[in-house]
Design a protein around this motif. Structure first.
Motif, PDB file in Angstrom:
ATOM      1  N   TYR A   1      15.674  70.200  -1.766  1.00  0.00           N
ATOM      2  CA  TYR A   1      17.010  69.948  -2.311  1.00  0.00           C
ATOM      3  C   TYR A   1      17.852  71.210  -2.443  1.00  0.00           C
ATOM      4  O   TYR A   1      19.069  71.176  -2.284  1.00  0.00           O
ATOM      5  CB  TYR A   1      16.868  69.272  -3.676  1.00  0.00           C
TER       6      TYR A   1
ATOM      7  N   ARG B   1      20.570  65.784   1.164  1.00  0.00           N
ATOM      8  CA  ARG B   1      21.038  66.989   1.852  1.00  0.00           C
ATOM      9  C   ARG B   1      19.940  67.611   2.703  1.00  0.00           C
ATOM     10  O   ARG B   1      20.216  68.187   3.755  1.00  0.00           O
ATOM     11  CB  ARG B   1      21.594  67.991   0.853  1.00  0.00           C
TER      12      ARG B   1
ATOM     13  N   GLU C   1      23.019  59.541  -3.805  1.00  0.00           N
ATOM     14  CA  GLU C   1      23.526  60.212  -2.612  1.00  0.00           C
ATOM     15  C   GLU C   1      23.292  59.350  -1.381  1.00  0.00           C
ATOM     16  O   GLU C   1      22.217  58.778  -1.208  1.00  0.00           O
ATOM     17  CB  GLU C   1      22.834  61.564  -2.428  1.00  0.00           C
TER      18      GLU C   1
ATOM     19  N   THR D   1      19.644  75.752   1.899  1.00  0.00           N
ATOM     20  CA  THR D   1      21.041  75.809   2.335  1.00  0.00           C
ATOM     21  C   THR D   1      21.157  75.932   3.846  1.00  0.00           C
ATOM     22  O   THR D   1      20.192  76.278   4.537  1.00  0.00           O
ATOM     23  CB  THR D   1      21.748  77.027   1.705  1.00  0.00           C
ATOM     24  N   GLU D   2      22.360  75.693   4.358  1.00  0.00           N
ATOM     25  CA  GLU D   2      22.636  75.858   5.784  1.00  0.00           C
ATOM     26  C   GLU D   2      22.434  77.310   6.207  1.00  0.00           C
ATOM     27  O   GLU D   2      21.933  77.581   7.304  1.00  0.00           O
ATOM     28  CB  GLU D   2      24.069  75.422   6.096  1.00  0.00           C
TER      29      GLU D   2
END
Length: 383
Positions: free
Chosen positions: A359, A274, A270, A362-363
């Motif tokens: 990991y 994230r 990646e 979330t948003e």
């Protein structure tokens, strides 16, 4: 529940890790190195393959120098207490260390006549490096540092520290507890001893850790006992890894760690992790809230996915309790096993609230957290 305590241990664990743990317990089962039957041989093969994966991922030249430990604390104690210190030796560390480095260093300073210097970080790279250089003396043998603060997420300038260690021929011990699994790190840059847990950024099971060795460092073991080899000898065998691995290994944990390392190899492709994007979103949101004081690096500087803050003069533990009971959000509050870091910024009494991402966050969770902090801050403002 929203879990924002990833710097303590990752949650949830990947399905592949969970499957590997249960498969070992229901399938392989036996101890490695304790028998010549098929189950024992299969267990030994699993251990060897896991060492080899870890050696490749973290640039260790010899898989036999990948030592399995119970956690990073055990790995750091093995590195520090097992080092061949002599009376009058000197070691340099920092004021942002976790107690897993801080306490064994203070122990050897009291029991082995080793002097200790802790350099203040203060988010001032050039001054920090200058103070490191100025602290080096002929008796200095080791530079023992964390790669990143577990309190604020500040990333220390490891390439420059490695250059200094090489210039002055110092043994370099690096605590990668917060960075392993989040950012690249390799022994080949000049690290002699590298410690990390398996259960944080690597997403492996709790009760796992590794100590990587490079060069001709001869450590004394912390424990003595059965190793499965050289059983007639009265003392611990000299060969690695057995010399530093007494007793039964955590086979379910190593199986899960092996699966986690496979996943890390995929995740490393990646471009931007994230959790790095999420922490920027969280920082930007908290900056807009009145009475929230942020600690650590400038928001524009790189950091681990950690945000430390306080709301006015409210006790940090109280904020954490409110988040848990009213919003079902889990964070860490208090001193985070790093009192020197808190003393440096004046939060020994209040502590800090720490939100750390991983990991699987979330948003939407980040936005809910920002909203919760805004409500709590407004409530304190109206008291």
């Amino acid at each position: 529940m929203i879990y924002f305590d990833q710097a303590a241990t990752s949650y949830p664990k990947p399905p592949e890790v969970i499957h590997a743990v249960t498969n070992q317990m229901t399938g392989l089962g036996a101890n490695p190195g304790r028998g010549n039957y098929k189950m024992a041989n299969n267990s030994a093969e699993l251990v060897q393959k896991t060492r080899e994966k870890a050696a490749v991922l973290f640039g260790c030249s010899d898989p036999k120098k990948v030592i399995f430990c119970q956690n990073a604390t055990m790995a750091l104690n093995t590195a520090i207490q097992g080092f061949p210190w002599k009376a009058g030796d000197h070691v340099i560390t920092t004021d942002v260390e976790h107690n897993s480095i801080r306490r064994p260093l203070h122990y050897i300073s009291k029991t082995r006549d080793v002097s200790l210097t802790a350099i203040s970080w203060e988010n001032q790279k050039d001054r920090f490096l200058e103070h490191i250089r100025n602290a080096i003396r002929p008796q200095t043998k080791m530079l023992a540092v964390t790669h990143a603060s577990n309190v604020t997420g500040a990333i220390l300038p490891l390439p420059e520290l490695l250059h200094i260690a090489k210039e002055f021929q110092l043994t370099m011990l690096v605590d990668a507890s917060q960075t392993a699994g989040h950012m690249p790190i390799t022994m080949q840059e000049g690290i002699h001893m590298l410690a990390m847990p398996g259960h944080k950024g690597l997403l492996g099971p709790q009760g796992t850790g590794m100590l990587f060795l490079e060069g001709n460092i001869n450590l004394q073991p912390l424990m003595y006992g059965g190793t499965g080899v050289h059983s007639l000898e009265d003392l611990q065998p000299k060969q690695l890894p057995e010399r530093l691995e007494s007793g039964t290994l955590n086979m379910p944990g190593i199986a899960g760690l092996s699966a986690a390392l496979d996943l890390l190899k995929i995740r490393e492709k990646e471009n931007v992790p994230r959790e790095t994007l999420l922490i920027k979103r969280l920082l930007e949101g908290l900056k807009q809230i009145n009475h929230v004081e942020l600690y650590g690096p400038n928001p524009k500087e790189p950091r681990m996915p950690i945000v430390a803050f306080n709301i006015a003069d409210a006790p940090s533990q109280e904020i954490a309790m409110i988040l848990d009971s009213h919003y079902q959000i889990a964070v860490r509050a208090g001193l985070h096993c790093s009192p020197d870091a808190h003393e440096a910024v004046g939060t020994l009494e209040q502590g800090m609230v720490r939100a750390s991402l991983g990991y699987y966050n979330t948003e939407e969770e980040v936005d809910q957290f920002i909203s919760a902090i805004a409500e709590i801050a407004a409530a304190y403002q109206n008291l």
